[in-house]
Design a protein around this motif. Structure first.
Motif, PDB file in Angstrom:
ATOM      1  N   ALA A  19      42.778  49.275  45.676  1.00 30.09           N
ATOM      2  CA  ALA A  19      43.363  50.917  44.296  1.00 30.09           C
ATOM      3  C   ALA A  19      44.527  50.053  43.823  1.00 30.09           C
ATOM      4  O   ALA A  19      44.584  50.616  42.412  1.00 30.09           O
ATOM      5  N   ILE A  20      45.461  49.741  43.210  1.00 27.39           N
ATOM      6  CA  ILE A  20      46.598  48.863  42.930  1.00 27.39           C
ATOM      7  C   ILE A  20      45.546  47.928  41.901  1.00 27.39           C
ATOM      8  O   ILE A  20      46.453  47.792  40.641  1.00 27.39           O
ATOM      9  N   ARG A  21      44.617  47.324  41.927  1.00 28.12           N
ATOM     10  CA  ARG A  21      43.789  45.879  41.426  1.00 28.12           C
ATOM     11  C   ARG A  21      43.410  47.350  40.277  1.00 28.12           C
ATOM     12  O   ARG A  21      43.417  46.738  39.436  1.00 28.12           O
ATOM     13  N   ASP A  22      42.536  48.456  40.993  1.00 24.67           N
ATOM     14  CA  ASP A  22      41.389  48.510  40.234  1.00 24.67           C
ATOM     15  C   ASP A  22      42.592  49.347  38.649  1.00 24.67           C
ATOM     16  O   ASP A  22      42.298  50.082  37.872  1.00 24.67           O
ATOM     17  N   LEU A  23      44.403  50.059  39.197  1.00 26.95           N
ATOM     18  CA  LEU A  23      44.413  50.525  38.679  1.00 26.95           C
ATOM     19  C   LEU A  23      44.900  49.407  37.281  1.00 26.95           C
ATOM     20  O   LEU A  23      45.538  49.407  35.697  1.00 26.95           O
ATOM     21  N   MET A  24      45.216  48.209  38.160  1.00 26.14           N
ATOM     22  CA  MET A  24      46.085  46.617  36.908  1.00 26.14           C
ATOM     23  C   MET A  24      44.547  47.206  35.781  1.00 26.14           C
ATOM     24  O   MET A  24      44.583  46.821  34.759  1.00 26.14           O
ATOM     25  N   LEU A  25      43.667  47.279  36.410  1.00 28.02           N
ATOM     26  CA  LEU A  25      42.216  46.694  35.928  1.00 28.02           C
ATOM     27  C   LEU A  25      42.165  47.978  34.209  1.00 28.02           C
ATOM     28  O   LEU A  25      41.963  48.335  33.175  1.00 28.02           O
TER      29      LEU A  25
END
Length: 84
Positions: A19-25
């Motif tokens: 989820a954190i990766r997706d927010l960074m993307l």
């Protein structure tokens, strides 16, 4: 992409990292990648933002929300070493 706090609290640790990766993307870090796991040296997500700054993120997810234990100093020392 938005996550209500209750939805984040319900995630397992690996799902939280994704989820954190997706927010960074979402926020323009086109190379964001989830790297957490054994031997990760404290890095769970790595990314480069649109300004060229490198991000090394260690995800800490409290099982009990705000009532959970705080992140300890040793965790921050590991992340600092990884970032350097």
């Amino acid at each position: 992409l938005r996550y209500p706090m209750a939805a984040l609290d319900d995630l397992q640790h690996r799902q939280f990292e994704h989820a954190i990766r997706d927010l960074m993307l979402r926020d323009g870090c086109a190379d964001a990648v989830q790297v957490g796991g054994a031997g990760d040296n404290g890095a769970d997500v790595k990314a480069t933002d649109p300004y060229g700054r490198r991000w090394v993120i260690q995800c800490k997810h409290r099982r009990a929300g705000l009532a959970g234990a705080a992140v300890g100093t040793p965790d921050l020392h590991v992340l600092n070493g990884t970032g350097r």
